[in-house]
Design an enzyme around this catalytic site. Sequence first.
Site, PDB file in Angstrom:
ATOM      1  N   ASP A 147       9.508   2.929   1.846  1.00  0.00           N
ATOM      2  CA  ASP A 147       8.309   3.711   2.150  1.00  0.00           C
ATOM      3  C   ASP A 147       8.024   3.589   3.644  1.00  0.00           C
ATOM      4  O   ASP A 147       7.489   2.590   4.107  1.00  0.00           O
ATOM      5  CB  ASP A 147       7.130   3.200   1.325  1.00  0.00           C
ATOM      6  N   PHE A 168       0.866  -1.183   0.000  1.00  0.00           N
ATOM      7  CA  PHE A 168       0.000   0.000   0.000  1.00  0.00           C
ATOM      8  C   PHE A 168       0.894   1.222   0.000  1.00  0.00           C
ATOM      9  O   PHE A 168       1.578   1.518   0.986  1.00  0.00           O
ATOM     10  CB  PHE A 168      -0.935   0.048   1.203  1.00  0.00           C
ATOM     11  N   LYS A 222       2.626  11.391   6.833  1.00  0.00           N
ATOM     12  CA  LYS A 222       1.765  11.195   7.998  1.00  0.00           C
ATOM     13  C   LYS A 222       2.284  11.912   9.242  1.00  0.00           C
ATOM     14  O   LYS A 222       2.033  13.091   9.422  1.00  0.00           O
ATOM     15  CB  LYS A 222       1.539   9.701   8.241  1.00  0.00           C
TER      16      LYS A 222
END
Length: 408
Positions: free
Chosen positions: A232, A147, A261
């Site tokens: 990531d 993801f 984030k």
Amino acid sequence: MTAPVTTRTSADLIRAEEPVLAHNYHPLPVVVARAEGTWVEDVEGRRYLDMLAGYSALNFGHRHPALIDAAHQQLDRLTLTSRAFHNDRLAEFAERLAELTGLDMVLPMNTGAEAVESGIKVARKWAYEVKGVPTDQATIVVAAENFHGRTTTIVSFSTDETARAGFGPFTPGFRIVPYNDLAALEAAVDETTAAVLIEPIQGEAGVVIPDDGYLTGVRELTRRKGCLFIADEIQSGLGRTGRTLAVEHEGVVPDVLLLGKALGGGIIPVSAVVARRDVLGVLRPGEHGSTFGGNPLAAAVGTAVVELLETGEYQRRAAELGVVLRGGLAALVGSGVTGFRARGLWAGVDIDPAIGTGREISERLQREGVLVKDTHGSTIRLAPPLTITGEELESALGSLQRVLAQKA
């Protein structure tokens, strides 16, 4: 927290969303109006312990005083210039983020998906200009069940049909191999490979942790094959796993690091590509950009986030309370939990289908005053703010134990 002033109930507001909001989410039926630390409050004044923390965007809790203060001070001075001009906050942000991560240069962006897209562009440019891959032939190897976001390019290399179906034609140039499989990775990398792009821990897949040595193997393979290792760490980074970065559990330094984030402190979208100088150095004026990327408000908040991480306090808390989390979950295996994976304050918990789906368990926990979210049907994710106390964590685990004991 005091109860917010409103004339519309939670039910009113949920109904009001239906005709005017795109239905791209299926949220739990709670309408949050205020928050502080590890707690949120709905419009009726009911309080909930937040055990999701915005999928790690709220690593430092809601409205952390140092982050709110940094934002307030900057709001009174300057919020946006665009990169048409310099601003007085960006240099310090880049300097300190590069130092924190052990890399050289920073490309500031806004969302996590933008960081991933930017990383892909940089890797391709590097492949053509530095590695010598023929024009338009660069490939990037990724892992199944990944993801990395939901833009059209990113869903092109997703294996989640919910994210892909109906959104083609897809962007070429990607090879998908099984996660945690070095032999498959070795076979997929060739002279056209610009980069290997992986999550050190797969979050959306259910907090899937690779075998010890996998990340070291990826690092060794990419060096040997002459391609980039892009990590990531948008969900796994910035303290979540008990280290600043999840790759640190194996002492690995990637060529390119993707952050987002928590970098915005739960206040403003902030993301970044952080990389070696010879990699990010391939970009020239006009080749990539963002109106809001590196804006003064984002840089001020991002710098304050880095300051919190420089103390090491939040990494230590995640590591220490992670022991409590693992112990509490281990005690539930066989009593509604079929298995779990955890590192630091991050866990994927597999629910016995006989007890309920992940969604049903999330709804039961909401009624208990605990907020989590399901993924992949039978799994719930736990990712509380790193500011959570031991008592709060034990309380949440107790609530999970109680809802698992309830009849379906």
